[in-house]
Design a protein around this motif. Sequence first.
Motif, PDB file in Angstrom:
ATOM      1  N   THR A  10       0.699  -1.335   0.150  1.00 16.04           N
ATOM      2  CA  THR A  10       0.211  -0.083  -0.117  1.00 16.04           C
ATOM      3  C   THR A  10       0.985   1.249   0.025  1.00 16.04           C
ATOM      4  O   THR A  10       1.854   1.225   0.517  1.00 16.04           O
ATOM      5  CB  THR A  10      -0.974   0.088   1.093  1.00 16.04           C
ATOM      6  N   TYR A  11       0.321   2.245  -0.687  1.00 18.68           N
ATOM      7  CA  TYR A  11       0.819   3.765  -0.375  1.00 18.68           C
ATOM      8  C   TYR A  11      -0.118   4.748   0.018  1.00 18.68           C
ATOM      9  O   TYR A  11      -0.942   4.632  -0.488  1.00 18.68           O
ATOM     10  CB  TYR A  11       1.646   4.048  -1.926  1.00 18.68           C
ATOM     11  N   PHE A  21      -5.073  10.515  -0.003  1.00 13.78           N
ATOM     12  CA  PHE A  21      -5.130   9.610  -1.132  1.00 13.78           C
ATOM     13  C   PHE A  21      -4.277   8.425  -0.810  1.00 13.78           C
ATOM     14  O   PHE A  21      -3.143   8.384  -0.083  1.00 13.78           O
ATOM     15  CB  PHE A  21      -4.902  10.099  -2.504  1.00 13.78           C
ATOM     16  N   GLY A  22      -4.535   7.308  -1.445  1.00 18.19           N
ATOM     17  CA  GLY A  22      -3.591   6.030  -1.327  1.00 18.19           C
ATOM     18  C   GLY A  22      -4.079   5.055  -2.294  1.00 18.19           C
ATOM     19  O   GLY A  22      -5.212   5.064  -3.116  1.00 18.19           O
ATOM     20  N   HIS A  23      -3.159   4.104  -2.585  1.00 16.07           N
ATOM     21  CA  HIS A  23      -3.532   3.007  -3.244  1.00 16.07           C
ATOM     22  C   HIS A  23      -2.978   1.592  -2.780  1.00 16.07           C
ATOM     23  O   HIS A  23      -2.168   1.709  -1.983  1.00 16.07           O
ATOM     24  CB  HIS A  23      -2.519   3.171  -4.803  1.00 16.07           C
ATOM     25  N   PHE A  40      -7.020  -4.471  -6.740  1.00 11.66           N
ATOM     26  CA  PHE A  40      -6.464  -2.652  -6.608  1.00 11.66           C
ATOM     27  C   PHE A  40      -7.266  -2.006  -6.225  1.00 11.66           C
ATOM     28  O   PHE A  40      -8.450  -1.919  -6.755  1.00 11.66           O
ATOM     29  CB  PHE A  40      -5.791  -2.677  -8.425  1.00 11.66           C
ATOM     30  N   SER A  42      -7.930   2.151  -5.000  1.00 16.12           N
ATOM     31  CA  SER A  42      -7.567   3.525  -5.090  1.00 16.12           C
ATOM     32  C   SER A  42      -8.549   4.364  -4.235  1.00 16.12           C
ATOM     33  O   SER A  42      -9.645   4.130  -4.372  1.00 16.12           O
ATOM     34  CB  SER A  42      -7.589   4.134  -6.613  1.00 16.12           C
ATOM     35  N   ALA A  43      -8.059   4.937  -3.294  1.00 18.89           N
ATOM     36  CA  ALA A  43      -8.640   5.691  -2.241  1.00 18.89           C
ATOM     37  C   ALA A  43      -8.486   7.170  -1.962  1.00 18.89           C
ATOM     38  O   ALA A  43      -7.586   7.569  -2.334  1.00 18.89           O
ATOM     39  CB  ALA A  43      -8.638   4.945  -0.844  1.00 18.89           C
ATOM     40  N   VAL A  44      -9.429   7.999  -1.854  1.00 18.33           N
ATOM     41  CA  VAL A  44      -9.342   9.403  -1.377  1.00 18.33           C
ATOM     42  C   VAL A  44     -10.265   9.646  -0.097  1.00 18.33           C
ATOM     43  O   VAL A  44     -11.353   9.262  -0.087  1.00 18.33           O
ATOM     44  CB  VAL A  44      -9.765  10.169  -2.630  1.00 18.33           C
ATOM     45  N   SER A  63     -13.267   4.417  -1.557  1.00 19.16           N
ATOM     46  CA  SER A  63     -12.564   3.917  -2.182  1.00 19.16           C
ATOM     47  C   SER A  63     -13.062   2.988  -3.415  1.00 19.16           C
ATOM     48  O   SER A  63     -14.081   2.362  -3.230  1.00 19.16           O
ATOM     49  CB  SER A  63     -11.288   2.856  -1.226  1.00 19.16           C
ATOM     50  N   LYS A  65     -12.512  -0.245  -5.772  1.00 17.08           N
ATOM     51  CA  LYS A  65     -11.704  -1.453  -5.748  1.00 17.08           C
ATOM     52  C   LYS A  65     -12.100  -2.122  -7.289  1.00 17.08           C
ATOM     53  O   LYS A  65     -13.125  -2.442  -7.636  1.00 17.08           O
ATOM     54  CB  LYS A  65     -12.203  -2.461  -4.788  1.00 17.08           C
TER      55      LYS A  65
END
Length: 230
Positions: A10-11, A21-23, A40, A42-44, A63, A65
């Motif tokens: 994760t990042y 934000f993150g992935h 996968f 992706s979140a904000v 997020s 998915k």
Amino acid sequence: RFGIDNIAATYVNKATREIGFGHALLYSADRDHLMTELYFVSAVAYKFIHLPSFIRPFSLGASLKVASTRVKGTMEDSPSGTALGIGLDLGFLWEINDQIRYGFLFKNLPLLNRWKNESTNKSYFEPGAATLHMGGSFKAGYTTFLIAEGQIPLGKEQAWVMSGGIEQEIFRVIFIRAGLQKEIFSEIKNAWKVTSGFGINFNKFILDGSYEYNTNKMFDVINVSLKIGI
């Protein structure tokens, strides 16, 4: 868990003072690779900080998915196929004061998979069940952290799941943790899940580990994670 290994990367970061934000990438597979899943995410999230003084900051997040799944049957009549799915999670977090936070999360709202059965060469859509998670945390002093969480059923096939935990900080470097989880109000007698863990914080490097014991002795779970700050 039940002979399934999970590996995740994760990042997360901040775009501004209010926006985060993150992935994430998650790989899940059983030991015989009869079923593999690749996610996968992706979140904000947006934090409302420009509020009247009597309203504490709160945050809203979402997020998206995307998941790819493959099932490989080993018996003659076992199904084999692939699926591509998409799902959405929505969350809310409220910082009630400096010690207490409360939040809830709607997972898989909605979730939809498109399966292709290689055995019959047919394709079909399959929706996933949404779940609601709710919980809060309390910082007791400077070194003790308490948390409680529950899964609230949204359908008859779902059960109530309650869990709680405690974390104790030692010398600002070592963290000792313990937790319990159990399904309640269920017709089936379910086991307790007992978890113990630790954390070591080396400034930008954080190492966490935990061991989960199930009282019905069906399986044991070991989790290890490494966080690196940049």
